[in-house]
Design an enzyme around this catalytic site. Structure first.
Site, PDB file in Angstrom:
ATOM      1  N   GLU A   1     -25.595   9.109   9.662  1.00  0.00           N
ATOM      2  CA  GLU A   1     -24.960   9.589  10.760  1.00  0.00           C
ATOM      3  C   GLU A   1     -24.416  10.940  10.569  1.00  0.00           C
ATOM      4  OE1 GLU A   1     -22.032   6.700  11.799  1.00  0.00           O
ATOM      5  OE2 GLU A   1     -23.473   5.441  12.817  1.00  0.00           O
ATOM      6  N   PRO A   2     -25.094  12.017  10.159  1.00  0.00           N
ATOM      7  CA  PRO A   2     -24.247  13.071   9.611  1.00  0.00           C
ATOM      8  C   PRO A   2     -24.213  13.972  10.684  1.00  0.00           C
ATOM      9  CG  PRO A   2     -26.842  13.520   9.006  1.00  0.00           C
ATOM     10  CD  PRO A   2     -26.373  11.708   9.615  1.00  0.00           C
ATOM     11  N   GLY A   3     -23.050  14.638  10.950  1.00  0.00           N
ATOM     12  CA  GLY A   3     -22.709  15.665  11.978  1.00  0.00           C
ATOM     13  C   GLY A   3     -22.404  17.033  11.380  1.00  0.00           C
TER      14      GLY A   3
ATOM     15  N   ARG B   1      -9.619  23.742  14.068  1.00  0.00           N
ATOM     16  CA  ARG B   1      -9.520  23.121  12.933  1.00  0.00           C
ATOM     17  C   ARG B   1      -8.271  23.801  12.041  1.00  0.00           C
ATOM     18  NH1 ARG B   1     -12.981  23.043   9.680  1.00  0.00           N
ATOM     19  NH2 ARG B   1     -12.817  20.938   9.139  1.00  0.00           N
TER      20      ARG B   1
ATOM     21  N   TYR C   1      -6.177  20.907  10.812  1.00  0.00           N
ATOM     22  CA  TYR C   1      -6.274  20.259   9.591  1.00  0.00           C
ATOM     23  C   TYR C   1      -6.087  21.010   8.531  1.00  0.00           C
ATOM     24  CZ  TYR C   1      -9.605  17.690  12.753  1.00  0.00           C
ATOM     25  OH  TYR C   1      -9.930  16.974  13.690  1.00  0.00           O
TER      26      TYR C   1
ATOM     27  N   CYS D   1       0.490  31.477  22.363  1.00  0.00           N
ATOM     28  CA  CYS D   1       2.014  31.233  22.301  1.00  0.00           C
ATOM     29  C   CYS D   1       2.513  30.240  21.556  1.00  0.00           C
ATOM     30  CB  CYS D   1       2.761  31.411  23.639  1.00  0.00           C
ATOM     31  SG  CYS D   1       2.198  32.889  24.500  1.00  0.00           S
ATOM     32  N   GLU D   2       1.779  30.226  20.280  1.00  0.00           N
ATOM     33  CA  GLU D   2       2.289  29.081  19.221  1.00  0.00           C
ATOM     34  C   GLU D   2       1.960  29.674  17.992  1.00  0.00           C
ATOM     35  OE1 GLU D   2       0.976  25.083  19.472  1.00  0.00           O
ATOM     36  OE2 GLU D   2       0.828  25.130  21.430  1.00  0.00           O
TER      37      GLU D   2
ATOM     38  N   TYR E   1     -17.586  20.501  14.971  1.00  0.00           N
ATOM     39  CA  TYR E   1     -16.140  20.668  15.426  1.00  0.00           C
ATOM     40  C   TYR E   1     -15.590  21.983  15.986  1.00  0.00           C
ATOM     41  CZ  TYR E   1     -17.353  16.177  13.193  1.00  0.00           C
ATOM     42  OH  TYR E   1     -18.059  14.914  12.882  1.00  0.00           O
TER      43      TYR E   1
HETATM   44  N1  LLP Z   1     -20.072   8.714  12.073  1.00  0.00           N
HETATM   45  C1  LLP Z   1     -18.822   8.140  12.518  1.00  0.00           C
HETATM   46  C2  LLP Z   1     -18.454   6.968  12.863  1.00  0.00           C
HETATM   47  C3  LLP Z   1     -17.684   9.149  12.497  1.00  0.00           C
HETATM   48  O1  LLP Z   1     -16.545   8.898  12.929  1.00  0.00           O
HETATM   49  C4  LLP Z   1     -18.116  10.482  12.357  1.00  0.00           C
HETATM   50  C5  LLP Z   1     -16.951  11.463  12.393  1.00  0.00           C
HETATM   51  C6  LLP Z   1     -19.354  10.966  11.628  1.00  0.00           C
HETATM   52  C7  LLP Z   1     -20.420   9.739  11.697  1.00  0.00           C
HETATM   53  C8  LLP Z   1     -19.817  12.376  11.381  1.00  0.00           C
HETATM   54  O2  LLP Z   1     -19.264  12.764  10.164  1.00  0.00           O
HETATM   55  P1  LLP Z   1     -19.435  14.036   9.480  1.00  0.00           P
HETATM   56  O3  LLP Z   1     -20.927  13.922   9.077  1.00  0.00           O
HETATM   57  O4  LLP Z   1     -19.501  15.023  10.686  1.00  0.00           O
HETATM   58  O5  LLP Z   1     -18.552  14.256   8.521  1.00  0.00           O
HETATM   59  N2  LLP Z   1     -12.877  16.903  13.809  1.00  0.00           N
HETATM   60  C9  LLP Z   1     -12.618  16.995  12.504  1.00  0.00           C
HETATM   61  C10 LLP Z   1     -13.686  15.699  12.048  1.00  0.00           C
HETATM   62  C11 LLP Z   1     -13.800  14.361  12.562  1.00  0.00           C
HETATM   63  C12 LLP Z   1     -14.800  13.490  12.122  1.00  0.00           C
HETATM   64  C13 LLP Z   1     -14.854  12.135  13.007  1.00  0.00           C
HETATM   65  N3  LLP Z   1     -15.943  11.398  12.526  1.00  0.00           N
HETATM   66  C14 LLP Z   1     -12.922  18.262  11.815  1.00  0.00           C
HETATM   67  O6  LLP Z   1     -12.892  19.116  12.576  1.00  0.00           O
HETATM   68  O7  LLP Z   1     -12.965  18.232  10.435  1.00  0.00           O
END
Ligand code: LLP
Length: 421
Positions: free
Chosen positions: A275-277, A314, A318, A346-347, A375
């Site tokens: 599940e890469p995002g 971000r 983070y 304004c922060e 993200y």
């Molecule tokens: N699968 C599940 C169950 C997840 O919770 C996530 C991300 C992914 C896959 C995808 O992960 P990735 O490959 O993108 O690392 N907003 C944060 C990142 C939150 C990730 C949440 N879950 C940021 O901007 O760094």
């Protein structure tokens, strides 16, 4: 590698000068490269060559339907975490049998919608959730395919807000209790156990934590099979990091990750899902913003942009680093200036970078935030009644607005005034 390069002194997205898009769309905006999205998807797909697998893009990273369609056309599945994402994936034409449903708090309605519309599997995060899935499936005369998300208690060595695989995190079922939970699952007539799920965090820059988690999953697979469960599918989550700072050492490549997966789990003969995002969308997108003012502080210079924390949260959330580059290529050897790079909200938190040395800019100049495709737009808001930031997709020498900027009128008219006012 991405497709945002200088050509004849102008930053281009593939073959389109970013400044041309800015002239037409206005700033700030997100801009994605089709070629980069496709390339990154293929890197993962090829990394698992020779293994039965499905790459389920974690669409939370960037969920515009144009992006989903681009990836789905290559055979991508989707990992969704809400009823909204499920509906969006379906609207983009992704078939239910390629959609996996993750997330810690799936509601009755969401489960109902996914079972009725078709779903590959639910990644179950708790026993109460399993009970609801069972109940809804039975009410529809179905059996719901599920994996149980196990929490392997592994330190992902990433930012605390995006680590998910330690026992103190809210995710999954403790791996120590897995056999008991699977035994319970097998007793529920509306549940069909198909595999195991694990996801330990995001922006991982080493393979070791993944490997530790996957070794535990391998052990569990054998134990569950011995208990009589048909474990045929392993969902390994996402999380492989991307290089945000060009100067830093790069995280492992998808091919190295794939190799490790095959070595750790290949002997089990399971179908592998990942599940890469971030790795697919992150470096496939930039945020383009305009310098409004350069202000002299007592001991520093502030670069004030028209993009703000509501457009890219971000850094505020983070302490994330994004490389920021001028859209007009600087002269070679031009002396850098050190800026605090901020937005107009304004922060004090609306700060993108402090003490960042970069080529000197002037009001009206465009800058691009690199690695902002994941993200970025999805976490944007209308805070300060700033219009939700638009998105543009480039394909070769063409570009299209894939989400327009709302007008003030559209934003304001979404409020409804109660009768008594
Ligand atoms: N699968 C599940 C169950 C997840 O919770 C996530 C991300 C992914 C896959 C995808 O992960 P990735 O490959 O993108 O690392 N907003 C944060 C990142 C939150 C990730 C949440 N879950 C940021 O901007 O760094």
């Amino acid at each position: 590698m991405d497709h945002f390069l200088y050509q004849d002194g102008a930053l281009c997205a593939e073959d389109v000068p970013v400044a041309e898009i800015a002239a037409q769309v206005g700033t700030p905006f997100y801009c994605y490269s089709t070629a980069t999205l496709e390339r990154h998807f293929r890197l993962f797909d090829e990394a698992l060559d020779g293994t039965d697998h499905l790459v389920c893009y974690a669409m939370k990273a960037a969920s515009n339907q144009a992006i989903l369609k681009t990836l789905a056309a290559l055979g991508a599945g989707m990992d969704v975490v809400s009823g909204g994402e499920y509906a969006r994936a379906k609207a983009a034409g992704v078939p239910g049998e390629r959609i996996v449903f993750s997330g810690v708090g799936k509601t009755h309605e969401e489960i109902h919608a996914a079972l009725s519309g078709g779903i590959r599997q639910f990644n179950v995060e708790s026993e109460p959730e399993m009970a609801v899935i069972n109940e809804v499936a039975l009410s529809l005369g179905m059996r719901a395919p599920i994996t149980v998300r196990v929490n392997p208690n592994v330190d992902a060595k990433t930012h605390a807000k995006i680590a998910t695989g330690k026992s103190e995190n809210k995710f999954g079922i403790p791996i120590s209790r897995a056999r008991e939970v699977y035994a319970h699952a097998a007793s529920l007539p509306g549940i069909e156990v198909v595999g195991i799920d694990v996801h330990i965090g995001s922006q991982l820059t080493q393979l070791e934590p993944f490997k530790l988690a996957y070794e535990k999953v391998a052990e569990l697979t054998e134990a569950l099979r011995a208990d009589g469960h048909d474990i045929r599918r392993l969902d390994l989550g996402g999380g492989l990091g991307i290089p945000y700072e060009r100067s830093n050492t790069a995280p492992p490549l998808p091919v190295e990750y794939g190799q490790m997966v095959k070595e750790t789990l290949g002997h089990l003969g399971c179908e592998i899902e990942i599940e890469p995002g971030r790795l697919i969308a992150g470096n496939a997108g930039i945020m383009v913003s305009k310098v409004i003012y350069v202000k002299e502080g007592e001991d520093r210079q502030f670069m004030i942009l028209d993009g703000a924390m509501n457009d890219l949260i971000r850094p505020a959330m983070y302490e994330a680093h994004h490389d920021i580059v001028p859209v007009q290529e600087p002269e070679p050897g031009a002396a850098p200036t050190t800026y605090d790079i901020v937005g107009p909200v304004c922060e004090t938190g609306d700060t993108f970078a402090k003490g960042r040395a970069m080529p000197t800019v002037a009001p009206g100049d465009l800058v691009a935030f690199r690695s902002a495709g994941a993200y970025g737009a999805v976490m944007a808001s209308e805070y300060n009644t700033r219009p939700l930031i638009p998105e543009v997709l480039v394909h070769g020498d063409q570009f299209a607005v894939i989400r327009p900027r709302p007008t003030f009128e559209e934003m304001i008219n979404r409020d409804t005034i109660p009768e008594w006012l």
